[in-house]
Design a protein around this motif. Structure first.
Motif, PDB file in Angstrom:
ATOM      1  N   ARG A  91       0.597  -1.222   0.007  1.00 52.44           N
ATOM      2  CA  ARG A  91      -0.058  -0.101   0.029  1.00 52.44           C
ATOM      3  C   ARG A  91       0.946   1.256  -0.092  1.00 52.44           C
ATOM      4  O   ARG A  91       0.421   2.199  -0.950  1.00 52.44           O
ATOM      5  N   ARG A  94       2.600   1.530  -3.356  1.00 46.74           N
ATOM      6  CA  ARG A  94       1.756   2.095  -4.550  1.00 46.74           C
ATOM      7  C   ARG A  94       1.351   3.464  -4.282  1.00 46.74           C
ATOM      8  O   ARG A  94       1.265   4.238  -5.369  1.00 46.74           O
ATOM      9  N   SER A  95       1.128   3.927  -3.026  1.00 43.57           N
ATOM     10  CA  SER A  95       0.599   5.162  -2.977  1.00 43.57           C
ATOM     11  C   SER A  95       1.478   6.482  -2.715  1.00 43.57           C
ATOM     12  O   SER A  95       1.214   7.589  -2.827  1.00 43.57           O
TER      13      SER A  95
END
Ligand code: S3P
Length: 168
Positions: A91, A94-95
């Motif tokens: 997470r 990706r962010s």
């Protein structure tokens, strides 16, 4: 000029650190390697950490370092090959930046890691089998986080770097 950090993911021996160093020079970004950061923080080598705390203990340290390093700006981060196993790491990757999956065949990985004593997971009689199994399990996870996938086999480092820079 983009300011987004770049995170390199992919298996052991694919060349994340080598590509990362050249890429960071080209972009005038900092270069960090999550394994080196763990070693610097603990004063212990990766094999020592695996010996004393097991893979589980290592993964906890790795998650803390990934959380910290993915918050840096103008940085090229080479992640450990197993960093994508943790959903929280995925997470963050990706962010928080542009993720490049460096990919190559198991044969090439075996060749590049065969004299290596610093990778505890490969200290086995059959590193080829281990790498095959790891890739089967992890390829979908690398794909899940990747903004860009680059086959590095037989491609000189400067061309890999060029391909990344063109996509930023
Ligand atoms: C690992 C990869 C290593 C290191 C540790 C575990 C893995 O990093 O984090 O030995 O699970 O694939 P490199 O990919 O930099 O070798």
């Amino acid at each position: 000029m983009h300011k987004e950090s770049i995170f390199l993911v992919g298996p052991m021996g694919v060349g994340k650190s080598t590509v990362g160093r050249f890429l960071s020079e080209k972009l005038h970004y900092d270069f960090v390697d999550s394994d080196h950061e763990i070693e610097a923080k603990t004063g212990a080598t990766i094999p020592m950490i695996f010996d004393i705390e097991g893979e589980e203990g290592f993964r906890v340290r790795e998650a803390n370092v990934i959380d910290e390093l993915t918050q840096r700006t103008e940085t090229v981060l080479a992640t450990g090959g197993g960093a994508v196993l943790d959903p929280e790491n995925r997470r963050h990757l990706r962010s928080r930046g542009f993720v490049v999956y460096l990919k190559s065949s198991v044969d090439a990985l075996v060749q590049r890691t065969k004299h290596d004593r610093n990778r505890p997971l490969l200290q086995t009689d059959n590193p080829e089998q281990v790498l095959t199994d790891l890739m089967e399990k992890r390829d979908p996870l690398y794909m899940e986080v990747a903004d860009l996938v680059i086959e590095t086999e037989q491609i000189p480092v400067h061309r890999v770097v060029k391909q990344i820079v063109e996509k930023l």
